[in-house]
Design a protein around this motif. Structure first.
Motif, PDB file in Angstrom:
ATOM      1  N   PHE A 265     -39.936 -15.526 -22.034  1.00 45.02           N
ATOM      2  CA  PHE A 265     -40.949 -16.568 -21.842  1.00 45.02           C
ATOM      3  C   PHE A 265     -40.488 -17.891 -22.426  1.00 45.02           C
ATOM      4  CE2 PHE A 265     -44.523 -18.853 -23.832  1.00 45.02           C
ATOM      5  CZ  PHE A 265     -45.149 -19.298 -22.681  1.00 45.02           C
ATOM      6  N   LEU A 266     -40.045 -17.872 -23.680  1.00 41.63           N
ATOM      7  CA  LEU A 266     -39.618 -19.117 -24.323  1.00 41.63           C
ATOM      8  C   LEU A 266     -38.393 -19.714 -23.647  1.00 41.63           C
ATOM      9  CD1 LEU A 266     -40.188 -18.186 -28.078  1.00 41.63           C
ATOM     10  CD2 LEU A 266     -41.617 -19.637 -26.607  1.00 41.63           C
ATOM     11  N   GLY A 267     -37.557 -18.861 -23.060  1.00 38.28           N
ATOM     12  CA  GLY A 267     -36.382 -19.349 -22.342  1.00 38.28           C
ATOM     13  C   GLY A 267     -36.719 -20.074 -21.052  1.00 38.28           C
ATOM     14  N   LYS A 268     -37.912 -19.882 -20.532  1.00 39.22           N
ATOM     15  CA  LYS A 268     -38.310 -20.493 -19.260  1.00 39.22           C
ATOM     16  C   LYS A 268     -39.077 -21.800 -19.420  1.00 39.22           C
ATOM     17  CE  LYS A 268     -38.325 -16.161 -16.801  1.00 39.22           C
ATOM     18  NZ  LYS A 268     -39.037 -15.145 -16.069  1.00 39.22           N
TER      19      LYS A 268
ATOM     20  N   ALA B 288     -38.455 -28.782 -21.956  1.00 34.19           N
ATOM     21  CA  ALA B 288     -38.686 -29.697 -23.081  1.00 34.19           C
ATOM     22  C   ALA B 288     -40.027 -30.409 -22.962  1.00 34.19           C
ATOM     23  CB  ALA B 288     -37.546 -30.704 -23.165  1.00 34.19           C
ATOM     24  N   GLN B 289     -40.496 -30.626 -21.749  1.00 31.18           N
ATOM     25  CA  GLN B 289     -41.766 -31.324 -21.539  1.00 31.18           C
ATOM     26  C   GLN B 289     -42.978 -30.404 -21.646  1.00 31.18           C
ATOM     27  OE1 GLN B 289     -39.675 -30.396 -19.152  1.00 31.18           O
ATOM     28  NE2 GLN B 289     -40.925 -29.383 -17.605  1.00 31.18           N
ATOM     29  N   ASP B 290     -42.733 -29.097 -21.658  1.00 26.38           N
ATOM     30  CA  ASP B 290     -43.825 -28.124 -21.704  1.00 26.38           C
ATOM     31  C   ASP B 290     -44.398 -28.011 -23.114  1.00 26.38           C
ATOM     32  OD1 ASP B 290     -43.513 -27.480 -19.005  1.00 26.38           O
ATOM     33  OD2 ASP B 290     -41.954 -26.015 -19.475  1.00 26.38           O
ATOM     34  N   LYS B 291     -45.670 -27.661 -23.174  1.00 24.70           N
ATOM     35  CA  LYS B 291     -46.334 -27.399 -24.453  1.00 24.70           C
ATOM     36  C   LYS B 291     -46.879 -25.987 -24.413  1.00 24.70           C
ATOM     37  CE  LYS B 291     -47.579 -32.174 -25.053  1.00 24.70           C
ATOM     38  NZ  LYS B 291     -47.485 -32.842 -26.294  1.00 24.70           N
ATOM     39  N   VAL B 292     -46.759 -25.292 -25.516  1.00 26.84           N
ATOM     40  CA  VAL B 292     -47.192 -23.900 -25.604  1.00 26.84           C
ATOM     41  C   VAL B 292     -48.066 -23.750 -26.836  1.00 26.84           C
ATOM     42  CG1 VAL B 292     -46.445 -21.514 -25.899  1.00 26.84           C
ATOM     43  CG2 VAL B 292     -45.107 -23.055 -24.474  1.00 26.84           C
ATOM     44  N   LEU B 293     -49.168 -23.072 -26.664  1.00 26.11           N
ATOM     45  CA  LEU B 293     -50.065 -22.758 -27.774  1.00 26.11           C
ATOM     46  C   LEU B 293     -50.091 -21.244 -27.926  1.00 26.11           C
ATOM     47  CD1 LEU B 293     -52.285 -23.557 -29.835  1.00 26.11           C
ATOM     48  CD2 LEU B 293     -53.927 -23.332 -27.965  1.00 26.11           C
TER      49      LEU B 293
END
Length: 102
Positions: A4-7, A10-15
């Motif tokens: 998941f983190l590999g996909k 840089a512009q994405d935000k994850v909570l």
């Protein structure tokens, strides 16, 4: 978690929401705890908001502080704990509570 983190870009935000004291990874590793140990920015929620009943809230506060004996004792005093020794009767009571009597 690695996939998941590999996909994400840089512009994405994850909570990510979790509690390392409650739910651990069932397979290899403990990704949420490992991310925190690696420096992931975290915020802690320290106010219990789900329980509206004041007496229940007091019991839950004890349980959240690992004061299990006191929390359970308070729940028992409030009539919130029921022991049904016979396994068959216990399962029947749970089924009736969840689905209603037959």
């Amino acid at each position: 978690m690695r996939d998941f983190l590999g996909k994400i870009g840089a512009q994405d935000k994850v909570l990510l929401i979790g509690d390392i004291l409650q739910h651990q990874g069932v397979e290899a590793g403990k990704p949420f705890e490992q991310l925190q140990q690696a420096g992931m920015q975290t915020v802690q929620l320290d106010q219990i908001v789900r329980q509206k009943d004041r007496e229940l809230l007091k019991a839950v506060e004890h349980l959240s502080k690992n004061e299990t004996a006191m929390g359970v004792q308070m729940l028992q005093q409030q009539g919130r704990v029921t022991e049904i020794v016979d396994p068959r009767q216990r399962i029947e009571a749970i089924a009736n509570k969840l689905c209603g009597p037959p």
